[in-house]
Design a protein around this motif. Structure first.
Motif, PDB file in Angstrom:
ATOM      1  N   LEU A 131      44.235  27.520  45.395  1.00  0.00           N
ATOM      2  CA  LEU A 131      43.272  27.637  46.485  1.00  0.00           C
ATOM      3  C   LEU A 131      43.892  27.479  47.868  1.00  0.00           C
ATOM      4  CD1 LEU A 131      40.201  25.528  45.312  1.00  0.00           C
ATOM      5  CD2 LEU A 131      40.119  27.911  46.019  1.00  0.00           C
ATOM      6  N   ASP A 181      39.226  33.954  47.057  1.00  0.00           N
ATOM      7  CA  ASP A 181      39.850  33.045  46.110  1.00  0.00           C
ATOM      8  C   ASP A 181      40.652  31.932  46.773  1.00  0.00           C
ATOM      9  OD1 ASP A 181      41.772  34.955  46.937  1.00  0.00           O
ATOM     10  OD2 ASP A 181      43.088  34.285  45.333  1.00  0.00           O
ATOM     11  N   GLY A 182      40.540  31.763  48.052  1.00  0.00           N
ATOM     12  CA  GLY A 182      41.297  30.651  48.629  1.00  0.00           C
ATOM     13  C   GLY A 182      41.200  30.530  50.132  1.00  0.00           C
ATOM     14  N   ARG A 184      37.307  26.941  41.545  1.00  0.00           N
ATOM     15  CA  ARG A 184      36.471  28.039  42.015  1.00  0.00           C
ATOM     16  C   ARG A 184      36.621  29.178  41.014  1.00  0.00           C
ATOM     17  NH1 ARG A 184      36.983  30.676  47.973  1.00  0.00           N
ATOM     18  NH2 ARG A 184      36.421  28.542  48.503  1.00  0.00           N
TER      19      ARG A 184
END
Length: 478
Positions: free
Chosen positions: A183, A191-192, A153
């Motif tokens: 992640l 971000d996760g 990502r």
């Protein structure tokens, strides 16, 4: 007795290694704590192509592509199917049919499944053909090729920051690496948001990998940025197309045969006379490994790749294009697997010597301890534990401010244990190195989803791997 002659020498060597390690930790910690933000530029000033190597990635690749289409709207996505056995080809065909910016590079056995490097080379060739066909005469110094893992990502700000004046806005910069983070920490933020492992050990391993990448590795890279020796990582690396072409002219292809193909590419960029850059401000996120077996398997490959890259040491040390400080830092990194092997033997021997004296001192262990043996434990804590455990509190200060002090200290101590677990991988890598085993074992994904139906219409694809030349030809995937 032999032990009386060996003991002082072993203890002296152990102290020298400890002092050297402490000095290195301080040298990377200071720049890390003093870093300044990178000035962003305009992503639209460059042409962006992202390579996504795929081998049995049907559990993650669809959501990764959808995310990248949103977070990197200016980039062309090149999904390289490395002869997957699962439904990855079907998923990629459907994605390419639905999105013009998604391209599929299909590799076939026996040329496929030779490692990540050959797969990336296939993607590079496909991009070259694409540019020759649709953008003839394009300035390839303004074409940037990035690598994002199939579970990756990308920070929405990544391309703008990479286009900034300190990175690809500077013509001297040939390649750049961005920060890597994990992640699957169970955090519901950008971000996760992947679920964390269900076991305590799994969650701890995921957190420790996040600590490792966002503090220790970032700190190493920031020191390298000052010295001019930034290394490339397997995820989140970006290189000018012109630089990849230049390396290919000399070596046949950009990515060579080492198991640490990312670091190897970075060395070739430096040896070609370009500069590598590191951006800690933006990130690429990936799944962490939640089991010791998977982690050791991955790190065995990395350690063996580092051993393979030792062959570049003479070229680095004699290159007129790499500064002396940069060359020395690279040499230190290339020697790390070997110093870890030596250090583990030295420390184990020193522990044995200490045990011998403790049990043979008149009065036993208690007398040895009260007579000054206690000082050994203070030295071990100062030189052995503290330089590794400090990254827990540093992680709290620089990355996760909501983490409690107690948890930060716990992460630090666990990180100390974690480093010893990784020593197992170094020894396994050494065994493979001695046996000349260089097989590439892919890391399995954590997340699993259902299979996908076949697409309704044919999709343009690039076929690769049918011959040793690796030439592409337009084809159809049905």
């Amino acid at each position: 007795m032999i032990i009386d002659g060996v003991g002082p020498a072993v203890n002296t060597l152990a102290i020298v290694l400890c002092v050297a390690f402490l000095a290195y930790v301080i040298s990377i910690l200071v720049p890390y704590l003093r870093q300044v933000p990178t000035t962003p530029g305009r992503a639209a000033d460059l042409h962006w192509h992202l390579l996504l190597p795929c081998l049995d990635e049907d559990s993650v690749i669809e959501r990764t592509v959808h995310r990248l289409l949103q977070t990197a709207p200016l980039a062309e996505l090149w999904c390289i199917d490395d002869a997957s056995d699962d439904t990855t080809p079907v998923v990629l065909a459907a994605l390419a049919a639905a999105h013009p910016r998604v391209h599929v590079v299909s590799r076939r056995l026996p040329m496929a499944r030779q490692g990540k490097g050959p797969a990336l080379n296939a993607g590079w060739e496909a991009i070259g053909e694409h540019l020759d066909l649709l953008q003839p005469g394009v300035d390839r110094t303004r074409v940037v090729v990035g690598v994002v893992d199939a579970d990756g990502r990308l920070d929405p700000s990544a391309l703008d920051v990479l286009a900034g004046p300190r990175v690809f806005g500077d013509p001297a910069v040939g390649a750049a690496q961005i920060q890597v983070r994990m992640l699957n920490r169970g955090r519901d933020d950008i971000d996760g948001d992947d679920p964390a492992p269900t076991t305590w050990l799994g969650r701890a391993l995921v957190d420790l990998q996040d600590v490792e990448f966002r503090t220790v590795i970032s700190a190493m890279q920031l020191l390298r940025r000052r010295l001019g020796s930034v290394g490339m990582g397997g995820n989140g690396q970006f290189t000018r197309m012109a630089v990849l072409d230049q390396i290919a002219v000399e070596h046949g292809v950009p990515w060579q045969g080492a198991l640490l193909e990312d670091f190897e590419l970075g060395l070739h960029v430096l040896l070609a006379g370009h500069r590598n850059q590191y951006c800690d401000d933006v990130w690429v996120a990936q799944e962490a490994l939640p089991t010791p077996a998977a982690l050791i398997r991955q790190r065995t490959r990395w350690a063996q790749g580092g051993m393979q890259c030792s062959k570049y040491l003479p070229a680095v040390l004699t290159s007129a294009k790499i500064s002396t400080p940069a060359a020395l830092e690279i040499a230190y990194f290339l020697l790390i697997p070997w110093t870890q092997l030596i250090g583990s033997v030295v420390y184990t021997t020193a522990l044995g010597v200490m045990g011998y004296y403790a049990f043979t001192t008149p009065g036993g262990v208690t007398s040895w301890f009260t007579a000054g043996g206690w000082g050994v434990f203070l030295l071990a804590a100062f030189f052995g534990v503290a330089p590794v455990a400090v990254w827990g509190p540093v992680y709290r200060r620089t990355c996760e401010r909501t983490t409690s002090r107690t948890r930060a200290l716990t992460l630090g101590l666990l990180h100390w244990v974690y480093t010893y677990v990784l020593l197992v991988a170094v020894w396994k890598a050494f065994g493979r190195f001695l046996r000349s085993e260089s097989g590439w074992v892919k890391t399995s994904r954590v997340l699993r989803t259902s299979t996908h139906p076949a697409p309704d219409r044919p999709v343009r694809s690039y076929l690769n791997g049918a011959s040793s030349g690796g030439a592409h030809r337009a084809g159809r995937v049905t």
